[in-house]
Design a protein around this motif. Structure first.
Motif, PDB file in Angstrom:
ATOM      1  N   ARG A  15       0.840  -1.203   0.000  1.00 17.14           N
ATOM      2  CA  ARG A  15       0.000   0.000   0.000  1.00 17.14           C
ATOM      3  C   ARG A  15       0.873   1.251   0.000  1.00 17.14           C
ATOM      4  O   ARG A  15       0.640   2.170  -0.784  1.00 17.14           O
ATOM      5  CB  ARG A  15      -0.944   0.007   1.214  1.00 17.14           C
ATOM      6  CG  ARG A  15      -1.797   1.270   1.303  1.00 17.14           C
ATOM      7  CD  ARG A  15      -2.608   1.310   2.560  1.00 17.14           C
ATOM      8  NE  ARG A  15      -1.848   1.281   3.790  1.00 17.14           N
ATOM      9  CZ  ARG A  15      -1.147   2.322   4.275  1.00 17.14           C
ATOM     10  NH1 ARG A  15      -1.099   3.470   3.644  1.00 17.14           N
ATOM     11  NH2 ARG A  15      -0.493   2.199   5.431  1.00 17.14           N
ATOM     12  N   SER A  21      -2.886   6.466   1.138  1.00 20.45           N
ATOM     13  CA  SER A  21      -3.217   6.364   2.560  1.00 20.45           C
ATOM     14  C   SER A  21      -4.106   5.155   2.807  1.00 20.45           C
ATOM     15  O   SER A  21      -4.676   4.567   1.875  1.00 20.45           O
ATOM     16  CB  SER A  21      -3.957   7.625   3.008  1.00 20.45           C
ATOM     17  OG  SER A  21      -5.220   7.694   2.368  1.00 20.45           O
ATOM     18  N   GLN A  22      -4.253   4.820   4.088  1.00 24.07           N
ATOM     19  CA  GLN A  22      -5.186   3.748   4.458  1.00 24.07           C
ATOM     20  C   GLN A  22      -6.593   4.097   4.002  1.00 24.07           C
ATOM     21  O   GLN A  22      -7.316   3.237   3.511  1.00 24.07           O
ATOM     22  CB  GLN A  22      -5.181   3.528   5.970  1.00 24.07           C
ATOM     23  CG  GLN A  22      -3.955   2.836   6.483  1.00 24.07           C
ATOM     24  CD  GLN A  22      -3.980   2.645   7.984  1.00 24.07           C
ATOM     25  OE1 GLN A  22      -4.747   3.271   8.698  1.00 24.07           O
ATOM     26  NE2 GLN A  22      -3.119   1.775   8.481  1.00 24.07           N
ATOM     27  N   GLU A  23      -6.973   5.348   4.164  1.00 25.08           N
ATOM     28  CA  GLU A  23      -8.328   5.765   3.784  1.00 25.08           C
ATOM     29  C   GLU A  23      -8.552   5.633   2.281  1.00 25.08           C
ATOM     30  O   GLU A  23      -9.566   5.098   1.842  1.00 25.08           O
ATOM     31  CB  GLU A  23      -8.578   7.200   4.233  1.00 25.08           C
ATOM     32  CG  GLU A  23     -10.009   7.645   4.006  1.00 25.08           C
ATOM     33  CD  GLU A  23     -10.327   8.975   4.663  1.00 25.08           C
ATOM     34  OE1 GLU A  23     -11.510   9.343   4.642  1.00 25.08           O
ATOM     35  OE2 GLU A  23      -9.417   9.639   5.191  1.00 25.08           O
ATOM     36  N   ALA A  26      -8.676   1.941   1.442  1.00 23.70           N
ATOM     37  CA  ALA A  26      -9.952   1.358   1.885  1.00 23.70           C
ATOM     38  C   ALA A  26     -11.060   1.691   0.893  1.00 23.70           C
ATOM     39  O   ALA A  26     -11.867   0.817   0.533  1.00 23.70           O
ATOM     40  CB  ALA A  26     -10.304   1.862   3.278  1.00 23.70           C
ATOM     41  N   ASP A  27     -11.096   2.921   0.424  1.00 23.11           N
ATOM     42  CA  ASP A  27     -12.089   3.304  -0.583  1.00 23.11           C
ATOM     43  C   ASP A  27     -11.908   2.494  -1.859  1.00 23.11           C
ATOM     44  O   ASP A  27     -12.882   2.057  -2.461  1.00 23.11           O
ATOM     45  CB  ASP A  27     -11.993   4.800  -0.901  1.00 23.11           C
ATOM     46  CG  ASP A  27     -12.523   5.688   0.207  1.00 23.11           C
ATOM     47  OD1 ASP A  27     -13.282   5.194   1.075  1.00 23.11           O
ATOM     48  OD2 ASP A  27     -12.171   6.883   0.207  1.00 23.11           O
ATOM     49  N   HIS A  32     -13.593  -0.274   5.090  1.00 18.30           N
ATOM     50  CA  HIS A  32     -13.472   0.881   5.973  1.00 18.30           C
ATOM     51  C   HIS A  32     -12.013   1.061   6.389  1.00 18.30           C
ATOM     52  O   HIS A  32     -11.268   0.093   6.535  1.00 18.30           O
ATOM     53  CB  HIS A  32     -14.348   0.681   7.215  1.00 18.30           C
ATOM     54  CG  HIS A  32     -14.578   1.945   7.967  1.00 18.30           C
ATOM     55  ND1 HIS A  32     -13.702   2.414   8.909  1.00 18.30           N
ATOM     56  CD2 HIS A  32     -15.581   2.854   7.888  1.00 18.30           C
ATOM     57  CE1 HIS A  32     -14.155   3.549   9.406  1.00 18.30           C
ATOM     58  NE2 HIS A  32     -15.297   3.848   8.797  1.00 18.30           N
ATOM     59  N   ARG A  33     -11.595   2.319   6.568  1.00 23.54           N
ATOM     60  CA  ARG A  33     -10.215   2.613   6.952  1.00 23.54           C
ATOM     61  C   ARG A  33      -9.809   1.912   8.235  1.00 23.54           C
ATOM     62  O   ARG A  33      -8.687   1.413   8.358  1.00 23.54           O
ATOM     63  CB  ARG A  33     -10.008   4.125   7.106  1.00 23.54           C
ATOM     64  CG  ARG A  33      -8.546   4.461   7.400  1.00 23.54           C
ATOM     65  CD  ARG A  33      -8.365   5.805   8.063  1.00 23.54           C
ATOM     66  NE  ARG A  33      -9.093   5.943   9.303  1.00 23.54           N
ATOM     67  CZ  ARG A  33      -8.700   5.448  10.486  1.00 23.54           C
ATOM     68  NH1 ARG A  33      -7.606   4.750  10.607  1.00 23.54           N
ATOM     69  NH2 ARG A  33      -9.429   5.652  11.571  1.00 23.54           N
ATOM     70  N   THR A  34     -10.697   1.853   9.216  1.00 21.46           N
ATOM     71  CA  THR A  34     -10.339   1.208  10.482  1.00 21.46           C
ATOM     72  C   THR A  34     -10.121  -0.292  10.305  1.00 21.46           C
ATOM     73  O   THR A  34      -9.336  -0.891  11.044  1.00 21.46           O
ATOM     74  CB  THR A  34     -11.394   1.466  11.576  1.00 21.46           C
ATOM     75  OG1 THR A  34     -12.663   0.985  11.131  1.00 21.46           O
ATOM     76  CG2 THR A  34     -11.497   2.952  11.903  1.00 21.46           C
ATOM     77  N   SER A  37      -6.614  -0.543   8.896  1.00 15.99           N
ATOM     78  CA  SER A  37      -5.704  -0.274  10.005  1.00 15.99           C
ATOM     79  C   SER A  37      -5.574  -1.486  10.922  1.00 15.99           C
ATOM     80  O   SER A  37      -4.472  -1.860  11.330  1.00 15.99           O
ATOM     81  CB  SER A  37      -6.181   0.938  10.805  1.00 15.99           C
ATOM     82  OG  SER A  37      -5.381   1.120  11.955  1.00 15.99           O
TER      83      SER A  37
END
Length: 71
Positions: A15, A21-23, A26-27, A32-34, A37
């Motif tokens: 990644r 980013s994680q966000e 995730a999209d 979801h970003r969490t 994570s």
């Protein structure tokens, strides 16, 4: 081999190599970003379907997420 750790480390490596980013990641894979994570922090085991979604979003072969790096 701690497969949860290996998978989380590889997810983060690929990644960050993509520069997202994680966000954003995730999209890209519809999660979801969490959740992303939690995987990267070794707090989640995930289903085969989600493993495939992650590999597809990373644009890599699925098996690469399970390769343990030699230190």
């Amino acid at each position: 081999m701690d497969i949860v750790k290996v998978f989380g480390d590889n997810l983060k490596k690929y990644r960050t190599a993509m520069g997202i980013s994680q966000e954003a990641f995730a999209d890209k894979c519809g999660m979801h970003r969490t959740y992303i994570s939690a995987i990267e922090c070794y707090r989640r085991s995930i289903s085969l379907e989600n493993i495939q979604r992650i590999a597809d979003a990373l644009e890599i072969e699925t098996y690469k997420l399970f390769l343990e790096e030699n230190e």
